[in-house]
Scaffold this active site. Structure first.
Site, PDB file in Angstrom:
ATOM      1  N   SER A 100       0.843  -1.194   0.000  1.00 38.52           N
ATOM      2  CA  SER A 100       0.000   0.000   0.000  1.00 38.52           C
ATOM      3  C   SER A 100       0.875   1.240   0.000  1.00 38.52           C
ATOM      4  CB  SER A 100      -0.883   0.000   1.261  1.00 38.52           C
ATOM      5  OG  SER A 100      -1.574   1.221   1.391  1.00 38.52           O
ATOM      6  N   TYR A 121      -0.964  -0.264  10.426  1.00 37.22           N
ATOM      7  CA  TYR A 121      -1.182  -0.700   9.040  1.00 37.22           C
ATOM      8  C   TYR A 121      -0.069  -0.169   8.140  1.00 37.22           C
ATOM      9  CZ  TYR A 121      -3.378  -1.406   4.504  1.00 37.22           C
ATOM     10  OH  TYR A 121      -3.637  -1.789   3.208  1.00 37.22           O
ATOM     11  N   GLY A 122       0.257   1.117   8.284  1.00 37.63           N
ATOM     12  CA  GLY A 122       1.308   1.719   7.472  1.00 37.63           C
ATOM     13  C   GLY A 122       2.646   1.027   7.670  1.00 37.63           C
ATOM     14  N   VAL A 123       3.012   0.757   8.922  1.00 40.23           N
ATOM     15  CA  VAL A 123       4.284   0.081   9.194  1.00 40.23           C
ATOM     16  C   VAL A 123       4.263  -1.330   8.621  1.00 40.23           C
ATOM     17  CG1 VAL A 123       5.807  -0.815  11.008  1.00 40.23           C
ATOM     18  CG2 VAL A 123       4.850   1.493  11.198  1.00 40.23           C
ATOM     19  N   SER A 124       3.140  -2.027   8.715  1.00 37.70           N
ATOM     20  CA  SER A 124       3.070  -3.384   8.168  1.00 37.70           C
ATOM     21  C   SER A 124       3.291  -3.376   6.660  1.00 37.70           C
ATOM     22  CB  SER A 124       1.736  -4.050   8.518  1.00 37.70           C
ATOM     23  OG  SER A 124       0.668  -3.556   7.736  1.00 37.70           O
ATOM     24  N   LYS A 125       2.722  -2.405   5.974  1.00 38.32           N
ATOM     25  CA  LYS A 125       2.879  -2.325   4.517  1.00 38.32           C
ATOM     26  C   LYS A 125       4.249  -1.777   4.129  1.00 38.32           C
ATOM     27  CE  LYS A 125      -1.023  -4.185   3.431  1.00 38.32           C
ATOM     28  NZ  LYS A 125      -1.086  -5.449   2.705  1.00 38.32           N
TER      29      LYS A 125
END
Length: 199
Positions: A62, A116-120
């Protein structure tokens, strides 16, 4: 899965959390990283050794990962952008983020406030690392591995907030999966709307 004679891996896992989920941040961090980053890594590590020559690997990431990178400390940005970052080091960083979130020090440690941002971010960086490894160990096989952003798709996670249909969201992953056998790029990139994104 065999797809037009190519071996295709779509590392697409459902996210546990929806927009504006009230789940405490440390739990969001643990669940989201487990699903989006660690599960993607596990699938890649199991399937990459058996991907056939000219295979295509597409990891779903993302642009939120890029945004998370921009919101990291300068030191973390340099580490994530490094062309010499190893997979083991990336795994340690993802574990550190989860631990920092549990200890409520993630922002102090230079992390953004988006699990979510760190995971992506992790998925995109992992894709870059794995592509480099393929170049080192299987260059002649011409396997292309990329991450892509399908956009904000109307899914369980996005609900009605999503601006794209599932079919529209599938366009870039399918484009990458069907790159011709003689293609040499993109490889190790983040792609959105069939365009390589700057890193």
């Amino acid at each position: 899965m065999n797809f037009r004679g190519k071996c295709l891996t779509l590392s697409l896992f459902p996210s546990f959390l929806k927009v504006n989920d009230p789940t405490p941040f440390d739990i969001q961090a643990e669940r989201t990283l487990k699903t989006n980053f660690f599960a993607t890594r596990n699938v890649c590590n199991e399937l990459l050794p058996i991907i056939k020559p000219h295979g295509r690997v597409v990891n779903i990431s993302s642009l939120q990962g890029s945004k998370a990178l921009e919101n990291c400390s300068q030191d973390l940005q340099e580490v994530f952008r490094s062309e010499t970052l190893r997979e083991e080091d990336l795994v340690d960083l993802m574990k550190k983020f989860v631990e920092d979130a549990k200890n409520e020090v993630h922002e102090k440690e230079g992390w953004p406030n988006s699990a979510y941002g760190v995971s992506k971010l992790g998925v995109t960086v992992l894709s870059r690392i794995l592509a480099r490894r393929l170049d080192e160990k299987r260059k002649a096989d011409r396997i292309l591995l990329n991450a892509c952003c399908p956009g904000w798709v109307k899914t369980d996670m996005a609900g009605d907030y999503g601006s794209r249909t599932v079919e529209e969201g599938a366009e870039t992953p399918v484009y990458l999966a069907l790159l011709p056998p003689d293609a040499t790029e993109p490889h190790g990139q983040l792609v959105r709307d069939k365009v390589v994104q700057s890193w």
